[in-house]
Structures are given as C-alpha cells and as structure tokens.
Design a protein around this motif. Structure first.
Motif, PDB file in Angstrom:
ATOM      1  N   ILE A 178       0.846  -1.204   0.000  1.00  0.00           N
ATOM      2  CA  ILE A 178       0.000   0.000   0.000  1.00  0.00           C
ATOM      3  C   ILE A 178       0.876   1.246   0.000  1.00  0.00           C
ATOM      4  N   PHE A 179       1.831   1.299   0.933  1.00  0.00           N
ATOM      5  CA  PHE A 179       2.621   2.513   1.129  1.00  0.00           C
ATOM      6  C   PHE A 179       3.511   2.874  -0.052  1.00  0.00           C
ATOM      7  N   SER A 180       3.892   1.904  -0.875  1.00  0.00           N
ATOM      8  CA  SER A 180       4.753   2.187  -2.024  1.00  0.00           C
ATOM      9  C   SER A 180       3.960   2.412  -3.309  1.00  0.00           C
ATOM     10  N   ASP A 181       2.639   2.377  -3.240  1.00  0.00           N
ATOM     11  CA  ASP A 181       1.775   2.552  -4.408  1.00  0.00           C
ATOM     12  C   ASP A 181       1.313   4.011  -4.476  1.00  0.00           C
ATOM     13  N   PRO A 182       1.758   4.765  -5.494  1.00  0.00           N
ATOM     14  CA  PRO A 182       1.378   6.180  -5.568  1.00  0.00           C
ATOM     15  C   PRO A 182      -0.127   6.398  -5.727  1.00  0.00           C
ATOM     16  N   VAL A 183      -0.835   5.460  -6.312  1.00  0.00           N
ATOM     17  CA  VAL A 183      -2.287   5.605  -6.460  1.00  0.00           C
ATOM     18  C   VAL A 183      -2.977   5.383  -5.121  1.00  0.00           C
ATOM     19  N   ALA A 184      -2.573   4.343  -4.403  1.00  0.00           N
ATOM     20  CA  ALA A 184      -3.165   4.056  -3.092  1.00  0.00           C
ATOM     21  C   ALA A 184      -2.867   5.174  -2.092  1.00  0.00           C
ATOM     22  N   MET A 185      -1.731   5.824  -2.247  1.00  0.00           N
ATOM     23  CA  MET A 185      -1.315   6.862  -1.301  1.00  0.00           C
ATOM     24  C   MET A 185      -1.633   8.277  -1.798  1.00  0.00           C
ATOM     25  N   ARG A 186      -2.409   8.393  -2.838  1.00  0.00           N
ATOM     26  CA  ARG A 186      -2.705   9.688  -3.458  1.00  0.00           C
ATOM     27  C   ARG A 186      -3.186  10.741  -2.458  1.00  0.00           C
ATOM     28  N   TYR A 187      -4.005  10.343  -1.499  1.00  0.00           N
ATOM     29  CA  TYR A 187      -4.600  11.314  -0.591  1.00  0.00           C
ATOM     30  C   TYR A 187      -3.840  11.453   0.724  1.00  0.00           C
ATOM     31  N   TYR A 188      -2.716  10.751   0.829  1.00  0.00           N
ATOM     32  CA  TYR A 188      -1.822  10.913   1.972  1.00  0.00           C
ATOM     33  C   TYR A 188      -0.778  11.960   1.602  1.00  0.00           C
TER      34      TYR A 188
END
Length: 168
Positions: free
Chosen positions: A26-36
């Motif tokens: 999760i943490f290395s995925d730019p799409v999953a982390m878009r709103y972080y």
C-alpha cells in the motif's frame, strides 16, 4: 494470530512486524497513497508498525490487518485509531487497502465491523473518519456505514473532512 473480529469474508487481526512487506504494497503505491501527504519508504513503514503496536499498548486498539477469511491473503488495514480533533481524542475508523482489492466491498465490510466493535465492545458514543475531501471512494465507504459529513478541519498540514456516526 490474535484475531480481533471476523465477518462473512474477512478476518481482522492484530498487526505484527512480519506484516511489513504486505503493508508496503500500500505505502509504495502512488495511487493508493494519493490522498496521503506522501508514500512511505521501508523506514516509515517500520515507524507505522511501531506506532500501531504502541496504539495497541496505550489504547487497546489501532489499525488491524484485514485478511481474506478463506485464503489468509493480506487485503489491507482497517481499525480504530485514536485521533486528536479540536483538542479532544476521538476514535477514528481508518482504512487502507491494496489497490488490486479495491471495488470488492472489503473496505465497507471491514469498516462496518470496526463500527460494531467500537459501539459494542468499546462503548463509544460516536466514531469518526478523517478523509481528504477529494477522496470520493473513502467518502462512499464512510457513507455506506452510516457516517455523515460534519465539517472540514486542518490536520497533517492539509484540509481534512470529518465524517461521524453516533451510537443510537
């Protein structure tokens, strides 16, 4: 394995250090982390696990690992996290899932289990979710479990929408 709760399809259990590689999906995925504020590297992933384990020790809750009940596959994280809002600590239902598992109802199912846990086991009067106002998928999850928008605040150096549900 310390199971917190189960649903029809999911197991929510305590996080452990061995979960690092899965969490990094999760943490290395730019799409999953878009709103972080940003993605997380390995060191920040370790800090996250330590923060979660510290929440377990201090508050008896935190983000839990969500697994497929049938296969044991890591799907994401969902749990109850103490958050300071307007000077008061409130329990947040937080959720992050591996992108390949989006759109399957897992976040809603896990968040609903956390809502029930918060109301039935912790006897919380209300639960919140802190969501980026542009994060429509997370807002939909919050609404599906009965949460309503309250207001926007500034937290983590950005605008965050607060959603809440009361124990009735």
């Amino acid at each position: 394995m310390a199971v917190v709760t189960e649903t029809k399809r999911l197991r929510l259990r305590l996080m452990k250090w061995d979960d690092h590689a899965d969490i990094m999906k999760i943490f290395s995925d730019p799409v999953a982390m878009r709103y972080y504020p940003s993605m997380k590297n390995d060191e920040e992933g370790n800090f996250w696990i330590n923060w979660t384990l510290d929440n377990y020790r201090k508050f008896g809750v935190g983000l839990w690992v969500v697994e497929d009940l049938a296969t044991g596959e890591f799907l994401g994280m969902c749990g109850l996290v103490p958050q300071k809002v307007d000077g008061n600590v409130q329990m947040e239902i937080g959720y992050l899932f591996v992108r390949k598992h989006w759109g399957k109802g897992y976040a809603t199912e896990a968040a609903l289990a956390c809502k029930e846990y918060g109301f039935n086991h912790l006897k919380c009067d209300k639960l919140i979710s802190l969501i980026d106002p542009d994060n429509q998928p997370s807002i939909k999850v919050a609404r599906r479990i009965g949460m309503e928008y309250i207001k926007n605040i500034t937290k983590w150096n950005k605008t965050i929408a607060i959603y809440h549900v009361e124990n009735r």
